[in-house]
Write a protein that holds these residues in place. Structure first.
Motif, short mmCIF file in Angstrom:
data_model
loop_
_atom_site.label_atom_id
_atom_site.label_comp_id
_atom_site.label_asym_id
_atom_site.label_seq_id
_atom_site.Cartn_x
_atom_site.Cartn_y
_atom_site.Cartn_z
N VAL A 1 -7.96 -1.86 -28.39
CA VAL A 1 -6.66 -1.46 -28.91
C VAL A 1 -5.80 -2.72 -29.01
CG1 VAL A 1 -4.64 -0.01 -28.59
CG2 VAL A 1 -6.88 0.79 -27.83
N LYS A 2 -5.38 -3.04 -30.22
CA LYS A 2 -4.49 -4.16 -30.43
C LYS A 2 -3.05 -3.69 -30.23
CE LYS A 2 -2.86 -7.45 -33.92
NZ LYS A 2 -2.97 -7.89 -35.32
N ILE A 3 -2.33 -4.36 -29.34
CA ILE A 3 -0.97 -3.97 -29.00
C ILE A 3 -0.04 -5.15 -29.32
CG2 ILE A 3 0.51 -3.07 -27.16
CD1 ILE A 3 -2.15 -2.37 -25.70
N PRO A 4 0.53 -5.19 -30.51
CA PRO A 4 1.49 -6.25 -30.83
C PRO A 4 2.86 -5.89 -30.25
CG PRO A 4 0.55 -5.23 -32.81
CD PRO A 4 0.28 -4.33 -31.67
N TYR A 5 3.49 -6.83 -29.59
CA TYR A 5 4.76 -6.54 -28.94
C TYR A 5 5.61 -7.80 -28.87
CZ TYR A 5 2.63 -8.83 -24.91
OH TYR A 5 2.02 -9.75 -24.09
N GLU A 6 6.88 -7.58 -28.62
CA GLU A 6 7.80 -8.68 -28.34
C GLU A 6 8.73 -8.24 -27.23
OE1 GLU A 6 10.06 -9.69 -31.74
OE2 GLU A 6 10.86 -7.67 -32.08
N ALA A 7 9.08 -9.17 -26.35
CA ALA A 7 9.94 -8.88 -25.21
C ALA A 7 10.88 -10.05 -25.00
CB ALA A 7 9.12 -8.62 -23.95
N THR A 8 12.09 -9.74 -24.55
CA THR A 8 13.10 -10.76 -24.30
C THR A 8 13.82 -10.46 -22.99
OG1 THR A 8 14.78 -9.55 -25.57
CG2 THR A 8 13.47 -11.20 -26.75
N ASP A 9 14.32 -11.52 -22.36
CA ASP A 9 15.15 -11.39 -21.17
C ASP A 9 15.99 -12.64 -21.05
OD1 ASP A 9 15.74 -9.86 -18.64
OD2 ASP A 9 15.16 -11.79 -17.79
N ASP A 10 17.16 -12.51 -20.42
CA ASP A 10 18.06 -13.66 -20.35
C ASP A 10 17.51 -14.78 -19.48
OD1 ASP A 10 18.23 -12.06 -18.18
OD2 ASP A 10 20.40 -11.90 -18.10
N TYR A 11 16.67 -14.47 -18.50
CA TYR A 11 16.11 -15.52 -17.64
C TYR A 11 14.59 -15.58 -17.69
CZ TYR A 11 20.79 -15.82 -15.70
OH TYR A 11 22.13 -15.98 -15.55
N GLY A 12 13.94 -14.56 -18.15
CA GLY A 12 12.49 -14.61 -18.24
C GLY A 12 11.85 -13.27 -17.92
N VAL A 13 10.85 -12.92 -18.73
CA VAL A 13 10.11 -11.68 -18.52
C VAL A 13 9.09 -11.91 -17.41
CG1 VAL A 13 8.57 -10.02 -19.59
CG2 VAL A 13 10.43 -11.01 -20.92
N ALA A 14 9.08 -11.02 -16.42
CA ALA A 14 8.16 -11.16 -15.30
C ALA A 14 6.84 -10.45 -15.55
CB ALA A 14 8.80 -10.63 -14.01
N ALA A 15 6.88 -9.26 -16.11
CA ALA A 15 5.63 -8.50 -16.30
C ALA A 15 5.84 -7.49 -17.42
CB ALA A 15 5.21 -7.80 -15.02
N ILE A 16 4.76 -7.24 -18.15
CA ILE A 16 4.75 -6.23 -19.21
C ILE A 16 3.55 -5.32 -18.96
CG2 ILE A 16 4.63 -5.80 -21.69
CD1 ILE A 16 5.74 -8.59 -22.13
N MET A 17 3.80 -4.03 -18.99
CA MET A 17 2.75 -3.05 -18.75
C MET A 17 2.71 -2.06 -19.90
SD MET A 17 3.23 -2.33 -14.67
CE MET A 17 1.57 -1.71 -14.52
N LEU A 18 1.53 -1.49 -20.09
CA LEU A 18 1.32 -0.46 -21.10
C LEU A 18 1.10 0.87 -20.40
CD1 LEU A 18 0.79 0.38 -24.08
CD2 LEU A 18 -1.64 -0.08 -23.62
N ARG A 19 1.96 1.83 -20.72
CA ARG A 19 1.81 3.17 -20.15
C ARG A 19 1.17 4.07 -21.20
NH1 ARG A 19 7.13 5.85 -17.99
NH2 ARG A 19 6.67 4.47 -16.23
N VAL A 20 0.09 4.71 -20.81
CA VAL A 20 -0.66 5.61 -21.70
C VAL A 20 -0.59 7.01 -21.11
CG1 VAL A 20 -2.85 6.06 -22.83
CG2 VAL A 20 -2.18 3.70 -22.33
N THR A 21 -0.09 7.96 -21.91
CA THR A 21 0.07 9.35 -21.46
C THR A 21 -0.71 10.26 -22.41
OG1 THR A 21 2.28 8.81 -20.67
CG2 THR A 21 1.72 11.15 -20.85
N PRO A 22 -1.59 11.11 -21.90
CA PRO A 22 -2.35 12.00 -22.80
C PRO A 22 -1.45 13.08 -23.38
CG PRO A 22 -2.79 12.55 -20.50
CD PRO A 22 -1.94 11.32 -20.48
N ARG A 23 -1.73 13.44 -24.60
CA ARG A 23 -1.00 14.53 -25.25
C ARG A 23 -1.74 15.86 -25.13
NH1 ARG A 23 1.61 13.35 -30.87
NH2 ARG A 23 2.77 15.14 -30.07
N GLU A 24 -2.99 15.80 -24.72
CA GLU A 24 -3.78 17.00 -24.51
C GLU A 24 -4.42 16.94 -23.14
OE1 GLU A 24 -6.63 17.35 -27.59
OE2 GLU A 24 -5.16 17.39 -29.23
N SER A 25 -4.51 18.06 -22.48
CA SER A 25 -5.14 18.12 -21.18
C SER A 25 -6.66 18.09 -21.35
CB SER A 25 -4.73 19.39 -20.42
OG SER A 25 -3.34 19.37 -20.17
#
Length: 800
Positions: A319-343
Motif C-alpha cells: 500500500v503506497k501512502i503519500p502524505y505530508e506533515a508539518t509542525d512548528d518544531y518537528g514531527v516526532a512520529a507518524i502512524m497509520l490507523r487502519v479500521t475495518p468497515r466490515e466485521s
C-alpha cells in the motif's frame, strides 16, 4: 641708612622663615589643629569606612542600611559644621613658639629676629642690634619640635585605639575590594553587587525538542537582555544563579507567582522554574531589583498531517501512502490507523496502528509503503487515517479515506490450498472441525515433498503447525498457526525470492529509521551496505525467476522497438552510491529522499511477464508488417533514384515491385478493417501513383510519390507505437536495457535537481565534500599536529 636697615631686617626674617625646624613646626601645629578641631568628623568617617570594609552594611536589611547611612551623613556633616566654626588658621608665630619651647629658649628670640624697631634713632638702633645679635646667637642650635596633641581629656576611655584596630581589621578583611565595598556602603542599590563575587547569571532553556539554543538574559559580567519582548517556547525552564552565600534569599517572580532562591549546603543562591504563563520575569532582593524582562509564552502548535494522494496498491501488493506533515518544531512520529468497515468472523474489529515514520523534521513530504497482504483484512474495505505526534505529545489526525486492502493472489496450488485453509481458520479459530481439517491438510502436504520442492523449512513449518493445532487448544494457537500458514504459502509460492524480498523490505525500513533518528554515520554506512547486499540478492533471485518465465519480452523489445525508461542493476547501484555520498556529506534529508525514491521504484517493479491481450498482439503484428513495408519502400526508393535514367525495362521491373508493395498494403488494410488505419490509405494512393509513373518509364516522376508513401508508412508506425505504449503502460523491469535518463527522469550528466524542496547535490559537489571529509579525517589522525588543531578538527567531524 634707613633702606639698609630695612634690608638687614628683611634678610634676617628670610633666614628665620627658611629654617627647617620652623617649617616642621608649622606642619605639626597645623596637623594638631586639624586633628583637635576635626576629630569628631574624622572619627565618624573612620568608623564608617571600618564598618564598610568589614561588610557590616551588607548584613543589614536594605531599609536599615539606608537609615544607618542617613544617620552617618547627618552626624558627619553636623560635626563638620561645628569644627569649621572653631577653625582658626595657624600663624608663623605659633610655629616659632613651638620651636623656641622645644629648644628651651626664653624671651622669644625667633620673634626678635622677625621684628624691627619702631624708631630708628642711632642709640636705639645700636641697642636693638645688640639685642638681635644676642637672639641670633641663641638660635644657632635649634631643636626639632615634638608632637604635643593629647586626646586624654576628650577620649578618657581610649576608644580611638579601638577604632584604629577596627580600621586595620577592615583593611585586612576587605583587601582587594576596599573601593567596591565603600561604594556598596554609600549606595544601598549597589550593596548586593559585590565586586569580588559573580553577579546574577540567568538563562532560559527551551524544551529539547525545539532544538533552540538557551536564551541568556543575564550574565555575571553585567549583560542584560534588553530586547522588547522575549519569545519563550512553552515548556521552557528558567535557571538563575547568584554567586553569594550570605544574606537574604532573592525572589523570582514568574508565572504570576513568587519563588525564593535556595542555597543548599551553604552554597550560592540558585533557582529553577518552568515557565508556564505570565508576561514578565523579575528577580529582586528586598527592594533591590536585580533584573526584569518582558516575555511572551509561545504555545506549541499542534502538528498537521494529510494524504497528498489517495492510497494505492503497488505492483508488489504493498500500500503506497503519500502524505505530508508539518509542525512548528518537528514531527516526532507518524502512524497509520487502519479500521475495518466490515466485521470479519474470528478477527477483532479494533483498529490497528502502524508506525510509518519518525522524521524529526518540520516539514515532511514522503510516501511510505506498507505490506498488509498478510493481515486478515486483506481484500476487505477499510478506512485509513494518519496520526501525527510532535515531541511535546500533541497529536493530530488526517481525514479518513476508504480503501480496499490489496490481497495477494497465489498461483501455486499448494500455496493456494494453504491460504484457503488459513481463511477458514481465521473465521472459525475455535471450531474443532476446522482446526482438525487444517491440521490434516498440513500433515498431508508435509508427506508430499514434491509438492513443495522438498524444502526442509516448509516441511518443519507444516508439521509443527499441524501438531500445534491438535495438541494445543489455547486461544493463542490459532493466530500463531495463521501466521505460520501465511509464511509457508509465501515460501512455496516465491521460494528463495520471498525471503530475499522480505530481507530487502526490512533493510529499507531499518535504514529509514536510522536516518530519521539521526544515527551515527558509521551505522548509516553499515545499513546502506546491508541494503546493497539485500538488493543484490533480490535482483539475483528476480532475474532467475524471470528467466524461467516465457513471455513476449522479445516481441516488445525487438519487433515493436518500444523503448521505456528501464531500470537496471547499474541504476540501483548508482542510487545507493548517491545515497552513501549524501549521508557522508551530512545531507541526511536528501539521503532520506533518495531512499524514498528507491522504495517507490522497487515497489512498482513488475516481477511478472506482462500478459498481452489479443488486440495488443494484433497491434504488434500490424506494427511488424508496417515496419517491413516501410523498409521495403525505402529500398525501392533508393533503386528508383539510382535508375532514374534507365530504360523502360528497368522501370517496368521497379513498377512490378511497387505494385507488389501496394498489394501487401491492401492486404493489411483488409485486416485492419474497422480500426484506425492512420495515413495508410493515403500511402496506398501514393504507391499507386508511383507505380503508374514507373509503368510509363518516368522514374524521376515516381520518386516524389514514393517519398510520400514512405512518409505515410512512417507516420502510421509512430502513431501505432504511441498507442501501444500507452495501452501497455509498461513498468520498469530489470535487465532490459539502459536509458538515457536515470530512474528520476534526470540525465546522467546533470544530477542537480530540486524536487519537493530537497536539493540533491550534483556529482562534483558530492565528490568535493567527500574529499574534504577524507582530508579532515587524515589530519585528525596526524599526531604530529598540535592538539588544539586536532581538537578543532574533531569538533568539525562531529557534524558528519
Amino acid at each position: 641708612m634707613l633702606p639698609r636697615l630695612h634690608r638687614a631686617f628683611s634678610s634676617s626674617n628670610a633666614v628665620n622663615s627658611g629654617r627647617p625646624q620652623v617649617t616642621f613646626a608649622q606642619l605639626i601645629v597645623r596637623l594638631e589643629n586639624i586633628l583637635s578641631i576635626f576629630a569628631r568628623p574624622l572619627l565618624l568617617a573612620g568608623l564608617f569606612a571600618a564598618l564598610a570594609w568589614l561588610g557590616v552594611f551588607d548584613l543589614l536589611y536594605p531599609w536599615v542600611h539606608l537609615i544607618a547611612l542617613i544617620l552617618f551623613v547627618i552626624l558627619f556633616f553636623e560635626a563638620l559644621g561645628r569644627a569649621r566654626r572653631h577653625w582658626r588658621p595657624v600663624t608663623s608665630s605659633q610655629a616659632r613658639r613651638r620651636v623656641e619651647e622645644a629648644s628651651g629658649l626664653s624671651h622669644r628670640p625667633l620673634d626678635v629676629l622677625d621684628d624691627c624697631p619702631a624708631t630708628l634713632e642711632a642709640d636705639q638702633i645700636a641697642l636693638w642690634q645688640a639685642h638681635a645679635d644676642r637672639a641670633r646667637e641663641q638660635t644657632r642650635t635649634l631643636r626639632w619640635p615634638s608632637w604635643k596633641l593629647a586626646f586624654g581629656e576628650r577620649d578618657p576611655y581610649a576608644l580611638r585605639y579601638a577604632l584604629l584596630i577596627l580600621v586595620m581589621v577592615g583593611l585586612l578583611s576587605g583587601w582587594g575590594a576596599l573601593g567596591g565595598r565603600l561604594i556598596a556602603a554609600v549606595n544601598p542599590a549597589l550593596g548586593k553587587l559585590h565586586i569580588t563575587a559573580p553577579a546574577l547569571d540567568a538563562w532560559i532553556t527551551p524544551p529539547e525538542y525545539t532544538h533552540l539554543p538557551p536564551i541568556m538574559i543575564a550574565t555575571p559580567a553585567g549583560m542584560r537582555l534588553d530586547k522588547g519582548v522575549i519569545d519563550v517556547p512553552e515548556g521552557s525552564v528558567l535557571s538563575a544563579h547568584l554567586a553569594e552565600k550570605d544574606g537574604a534569599a532573592p525572589m523570582l517572580d514568574v508565572n504570576d507567582d513568587s519563588l525564593p532562591f535556595t542555597a543548599e549546603d551553604q552554597k550560592d543562591f540558585e533557582v529553577t522554574q518552568a515557565i508556564t504563563g505570565g508576561d514578565r520575569i523579575s528577580i529582586a532582593r528586598g527592594w533591590q531589583k536585580l533584573g526584569s524582562w518582558r516575555i511572551r509564552v509561545v504555545p506549541d502548535q499542534p502538528p498537521q498531517v494529510a494524504f497528498t494522494e489517495p492510497p494505492a496498491a503497488t505492483e508488489r501488493k504493498s500500500v503506497k501512502i503519500p502524505y505530508e506533515a508539518t509542525d512548528d518544531y518537528g514531527v516526532a512520529a507518524i502512524m497509520l490507523r487502519v479500521t475495518p468497515r466490515e466485521s470479519l468472523p474470528g478477527a477483532s474489529d479494533d483498529p490497528i496502528e502502524i508506525p510509518i515514520a519518525a522524521p524529526e523534521a518540520k516539514d515532511v513530504k514522503r510516501a511510505s509503503f506498507e505490506d498488509l497482504t498478510a493481515h486478515p483484512w486483506a481484500g476487505l474495505p477499510v478506512q485509513m487515517q494518519l496520526i501525527v505526534t510532535d515531541a511535546a505529545g500533541h497529536k493530530a489526525q488526517s481525514e479518513s479515506v476508504d480503501f480496499v486492502l490489496p490481497e495477494r493472489i497465489f498461483f501455486h496450488p499448494v500455496a493456494r490450498a494453504l491460504i484457503t485453509a488459513r481463511k477458514k481458520l481465521l473465521q472459525s479459530p475455535f471450531d474443532e472441525n476446522v482446526r482438525n481439517d487444517t491440521a490434516d491438510l498440513m500433515a498431508s502436504i508435509a508427506h508430499q515433498p514434491t509438492a513443495y520442492r522438498g524444502d526442509p523449512l516448509v516441511l518443519m513449518a507444516l508439521r509443527s503447525g499441524a501438531v500445534r493445532l491438535v495438541l494445543n487448544q489455547s486461544r493463542e494457537t490459532a493466530p500463531s498457526v495463521n501466521n505460520l500458514l501465511w509464511q509457508t504459502a509465501v515460501r512455496i509460492e516465491d521460494g528463495a525470492m520471498g525471503v530475499a524480498e522480505q530481507n530487502l523490505r526490512q533493510a529499507q525500513k531499518d535504514l529509514a529509521d536510522a536516518l530519521d533518528r539521526n544515527a551515527s554515520e558509521q551505522d548509516i554506512q553499515k545499513l546502506i551496505d546491508r541494503l546493497h547486499q539485500a538488493l543484490a540478492q533480490y535482483l539475483s533471485e528476480l532475474s532467475t525467476r524471470m528467466a524461467k518465465q516465457p513471455g513476449p519480452v522479445e516481441d516488445l523489445s525487438q519487433l515493436s522497438g518500444l523503448q521505456t525508461n528501464m531500470l537496471t542493476p547499474k541504476d540501483l547501484d548508482r542510487m545507493l552510491d548517491q545515497m552513501r555520498s549524501l549521508s557522508a556529506s551530512g545531507s541526511r534529508e536528501a539521503a532520506r529522499e533518495e531512499l524514498s525514491r528507491l522504495q517507490q521504484l522497487l515497489e512498482n517493479l513488475r516481477t511478472d511477464t506482462p500478459q498481452l491481450s489479443a488486440e495488443q498482439r494484433a497491434a504488434l503484428e500490424h506494427l511488424k508488417t508496417i515496419r517491413a513495408l516501410a523498409h521495403d519502400q525505402q529500398q525501392l526508393l533508393d533503386k528508383t533514384f539510382q535508375k532514374a535514367d534507365a530504360g523502360k525495362d528497368e522501370t517496368r521491373k521497379l513498377a512490378a515491385e511497387q505494385n507488389a508493395l501496394l498489394g501487401r498494403l491492401h492486404g493489411l488494410l483488409g485486416q485492419m478493417k474497422g480500426q484506425d488505419t492512420g495515413e495508410l490509405p493515403h500511402g496506398a494512393d501514393a504507391m499507386a501513383r508511383a507505380g503508374g509513373a514507373l509503368q510509363q518509364g518516368m522514374a524521376q516522376g515516381a520518386v516524389p510519390h514514393q517519398n510520400e508513401a514512405l512518409k505515410a508508412l512512417q507516420q502510421t508506425e509512430q502513431a501505432m507505437m504511441d498507442d501501444l505504449r500507452q495501452s501497455l503502460f509498461m513498468m520498469p523491469m530489470p535487465g532490459m536495457g539502459m536509458a538515457r535518463s536515470d530512474p528520476f527522469g534526470r540525465e546522467y550528466g546533470n544530477m542537480l535537481r530540486d524536487d519537493e524542496g530537497i536539493k540533491v547535490p550534483d556529482q562534483m559537489e558530492v565528490r568535493r565534500v567527500r574529499e574534504i571529509l577524507n582530508e579532515l579525517q587524515r589530519r585528525a589522525g596526524d599526531t604530529a599536529r598540535p592538539k588544539t588543531e586536532r581538537d578543532y578538527i574533531e569538533r568539525l567531524l562531529q557534524n558528519f
